[in-house]
Design a protein around this motif. Structure first.
Motif, PDB file in Angstrom:
ATOM      1  N   ASN A 125       0.830  -1.207   0.000  1.00  6.81           N
ATOM      2  CA  ASN A 125       0.000   0.000   0.000  1.00  6.81           C
ATOM      3  C   ASN A 125       0.864   1.257   0.000  1.00  6.81           C
ATOM      4  O   ASN A 125       0.601   2.204  -0.743  1.00  6.81           O
ATOM      5  CB  ASN A 125      -0.936   0.019   1.210  1.00  6.81           C
ATOM      6  CG  ASN A 125      -2.023  -1.030   1.125  1.00  6.81           C
ATOM      7  OD1 ASN A 125      -2.365  -1.505   0.051  1.00  6.81           O
ATOM      8  ND2 ASN A 125      -2.554  -1.398   2.269  1.00  6.81           N
ATOM      9  N   THR A 126       1.907   1.253   0.819  1.00  2.62           N
ATOM     10  CA  THR A 126       2.809   2.399   0.896  1.00  2.62           C
ATOM     11  C   THR A 126       3.545   2.599  -0.433  1.00  2.62           C
ATOM     12  O   THR A 126       3.634   3.716  -0.952  1.00  2.62           O
ATOM     13  CB  THR A 126       3.814   2.212   2.043  1.00  2.62           C
ATOM     14  OG1 THR A 126       3.081   2.093   3.277  1.00  2.62           O
ATOM     15  CG2 THR A 126       4.779   3.384   2.133  1.00  2.62           C
ATOM     16  N   TYR A 131       4.259   5.515  -5.623  1.00  2.00           N
ATOM     17  CA  TYR A 131       4.212   5.424  -7.092  1.00  2.00           C
ATOM     18  C   TYR A 131       3.115   6.334  -7.647  1.00  2.00           C
ATOM     19  O   TYR A 131       3.345   7.115  -8.573  1.00  2.00           O
ATOM     20  CB  TYR A 131       3.969   3.974  -7.519  1.00  2.00           C
ATOM     21  CG  TYR A 131       3.659   3.818  -8.986  1.00  2.00           C
ATOM     22  CD1 TYR A 131       4.682   3.778  -9.927  1.00  2.00           C
ATOM     23  CD2 TYR A 131       2.347   3.721  -9.434  1.00  2.00           C
ATOM     24  CE1 TYR A 131       4.403   3.647 -11.280  1.00  2.00           C
ATOM     25  CE2 TYR A 131       2.057   3.595 -10.783  1.00  2.00           C
ATOM     26  CZ  TYR A 131       3.085   3.550 -11.704  1.00  2.00           C
ATOM     27  OH  TYR A 131       2.813   3.425 -13.035  1.00  2.00           O
ATOM     28  N   ASN A 132       1.921   6.236  -7.075  1.00  2.00           N
ATOM     29  CA  ASN A 132       0.794   7.027  -7.573  1.00  2.00           C
ATOM     30  C   ASN A 132       1.041   8.525  -7.423  1.00  2.00           C
ATOM     31  O   ASN A 132       0.571   9.319  -8.247  1.00  2.00           O
ATOM     32  CB  ASN A 132      -0.497   6.632  -6.857  1.00  2.00           C
ATOM     33  CG  ASN A 132      -1.027   5.283  -7.318  1.00  2.00           C
ATOM     34  OD1 ASN A 132      -0.582   4.733  -8.325  1.00  2.00           O
ATOM     35  ND2 ASN A 132      -1.959   4.743  -6.560  1.00  2.00           N
ATOM     36  N   ALA A 136       1.968   9.580 -13.813  1.00  2.00           N
ATOM     37  CA  ALA A 136       0.775  10.024 -14.534  1.00  2.00           C
ATOM     38  C   ALA A 136      -0.272   8.914 -14.578  1.00  2.00           C
ATOM     39  O   ALA A 136      -1.465   9.166 -14.717  1.00  2.00           O
ATOM     40  CB  ALA A 136       1.141  10.443 -15.952  1.00  2.00           C
ATOM     41  N   ASN A 137       0.185   7.671 -14.483  1.00  2.00           N
ATOM     42  CA  ASN A 137      -0.718   6.518 -14.486  1.00  2.00           C
ATOM     43  C   ASN A 137      -0.763   5.932 -13.086  1.00  2.00           C
ATOM     44  O   ASN A 137       0.260   5.539 -12.549  1.00  2.00           O
ATOM     45  CB  ASN A 137      -0.218   5.447 -15.471  1.00  2.00           C
ATOM     46  CG  ASN A 137      -0.163   5.975 -16.874  1.00  2.00           C
ATOM     47  OD1 ASN A 137      -1.130   6.537 -17.348  1.00  2.00           O
ATOM     48  ND2 ASN A 137       0.963   5.803 -17.531  1.00  2.00           N
ATOM     49  N   THR A 138      -1.930   5.880 -12.505  1.00  2.00           N
ATOM     50  CA  THR A 138      -2.046   5.375 -11.141  1.00  2.00           C
ATOM     51  C   THR A 138      -2.435   3.908 -11.131  1.00  2.00           C
ATOM     52  O   THR A 138      -2.999   3.386 -12.090  1.00  2.00           O
ATOM     53  CB  THR A 138      -3.080   6.184 -10.344  1.00  2.00           C
ATOM     54  OG1 THR A 138      -4.326   6.149 -11.037  1.00  2.00           O
ATOM     55  CG2 THR A 138      -2.625   7.633 -10.170  1.00  2.00           C
ATOM     56  N   TYR A 139      -2.097   3.263 -10.019  1.00  7.11           N
ATOM     57  CA  TYR A 139      -2.441   1.856  -9.821  1.00  7.11           C
ATOM     58  C   TYR A 139      -3.453   1.781  -8.690  1.00  7.11           C
ATOM     59  O   TYR A 139      -3.358   2.527  -7.714  1.00  7.11           O
ATOM     60  CB  TYR A 139      -1.193   1.027  -9.491  1.00  7.11           C
ATOM     61  CG  TYR A 139      -1.434  -0.446  -9.659  1.00  7.11           C
ATOM     62  CD1 TYR A 139      -1.329  -1.032 -10.906  1.00  7.11           C
ATOM     63  CD2 TYR A 139      -1.801  -1.236  -8.583  1.00  7.11           C
ATOM     64  CE1 TYR A 139      -1.589  -2.383 -11.084  1.00  7.11           C
ATOM     65  CE2 TYR A 139      -2.052  -2.587  -8.747  1.00  7.11           C
ATOM     66  CZ  TYR A 139      -1.937  -3.158  -9.991  1.00  7.11           C
ATOM     67  OH  TYR A 139      -2.197  -4.486 -10.169  1.00  7.11           O
ATOM     68  N   HIS A 140      -4.412   0.890  -8.818  1.00  7.65           N
ATOM     69  CA  HIS A 140      -5.526   0.818  -7.879  1.00  7.65           C
ATOM     70  C   HIS A 140      -5.589  -0.563  -7.245  1.00  7.65           C
ATOM     71  O   HIS A 140      -6.095  -1.514  -7.855  1.00  7.65           O
ATOM     72  CB  HIS A 140      -6.840   1.144  -8.609  1.00  7.65           C
ATOM     73  CG  HIS A 140      -6.770   2.434  -9.353  1.00  7.65           C
ATOM     74  ND1 HIS A 140      -7.022   3.648  -8.757  1.00  7.65           N
ATOM     75  CD2 HIS A 140      -6.403   2.711 -10.633  1.00  7.65           C
ATOM     76  CE1 HIS A 140      -6.842   4.610  -9.633  1.00  7.65           C
ATOM     77  NE2 HIS A 140      -6.467   4.062 -10.781  1.00  7.65           N
ATOM     78  N   LEU A 141      -5.049  -0.659  -6.039  1.00  6.59           N
ATOM     79  CA  LEU A 141      -5.145  -1.910  -5.295  1.00  6.59           C
ATOM     80  C   LEU A 141      -6.583  -2.088  -4.825  1.00  6.59           C
ATOM     81  O   LEU A 141      -7.277  -1.109  -4.533  1.00  6.59           O
ATOM     82  CB  LEU A 141      -4.199  -1.878  -4.090  1.00  6.59           C
ATOM     83  CG  LEU A 141      -2.715  -1.784  -4.416  1.00  6.59           C
ATOM     84  CD1 LEU A 141      -1.909  -1.547  -3.144  1.00  6.59           C
ATOM     85  CD2 LEU A 141      -2.249  -3.048  -5.128  1.00  6.59           C
TER      86      LEU A 141
END
Length: 190
Positions: A125-126, A131-132, A136-141
């Motif tokens: 998560n951290t 990273y997010n 420009a591109n985010t990741y969604h856990l």
């Protein structure tokens, strides 16, 4: 062609990479221009099978299906793999609807193989938060339950949606202490 649970299936892989044509008909899909250039260099078909590559984003399932149908007989069962791709899709982009659209177009006997990162590990998560904050591109856990919801309307294959390390581990392999950072599952459309 892949063999899944005693059946041979064509492969529609929504992610970078194509595989080798001697293993049957395969279609890879990505919107990354670097991957597209690499795929064009490798794209070959053989007597044993055909490979194709779709320059499309997972957010455009209708285009993916239309292009895949040029290589795959979508009236026959297909194995759809979505490995590590759903985290690229925000909740606002309705990821479950994207999976449903793809699977709705495939015939009974088709499989969905899906894995993605979970929000159950504080270190991950951290890392994803950092990273997010810089990308420009985010990741969604998502929670394991949210990822399991992508299989709605399909029959899960045992052991269901579980930690990736726990999905049918090799019997002769020593038990490993693994962080729960992703889950995976396989389901069939009846």
């Amino acid at each position: 062609m892949v063999t899944a649970f005693g059946r041979q299936l064509k492969l529609l892989r929504i992610r970078a990479g194509l595989g080798r044509p001697e293993f049957g008909k395969r279609v890879g899909c990505s919107a990354d221009p670097i991957v597209l250039a690499h795929a064009a260099a490798l794209l070959t078909s053989t007597r044993e099978g055909a490979c194709a590559y779709v320059d499309a984003d997972v957010r455009d399932p209708e285009r993916i299906l239309a292009e895949a149908a040029k290589t795959l007989d979508l009236s026959r069962p297909v194995a759809l793999t979505m490995l590590g791709i759903m985290g690229q899709i925000s909740d606002a982009e309705r990821p479950a609807d994207l999976v449903s659209t793809l699977m709705s177009a495939l015939p009974p006997g088709s499989y969905l193989v899906l894995s993605d990162g979970t929000n159950t590990n504080e270190a991950l998560n951290t890392a994803v938060g950092v990273y997010n904050g810089q990308s420009a591109n985010t990741y969604h856990l998502r929670s394991p339950q949210e990822i399991a919801s992508f299989f709605a309307g399909l029959d899960l294959v045992e052991p269901g949606v579980v930690s990736t390390a726990a999905w049918r581990p090799d019997a002769d392999r020593a038990e490993e202490d693994t962080a729960d950072v992703s889950v995976c599952g396989v389901a069939v459309k009846k």
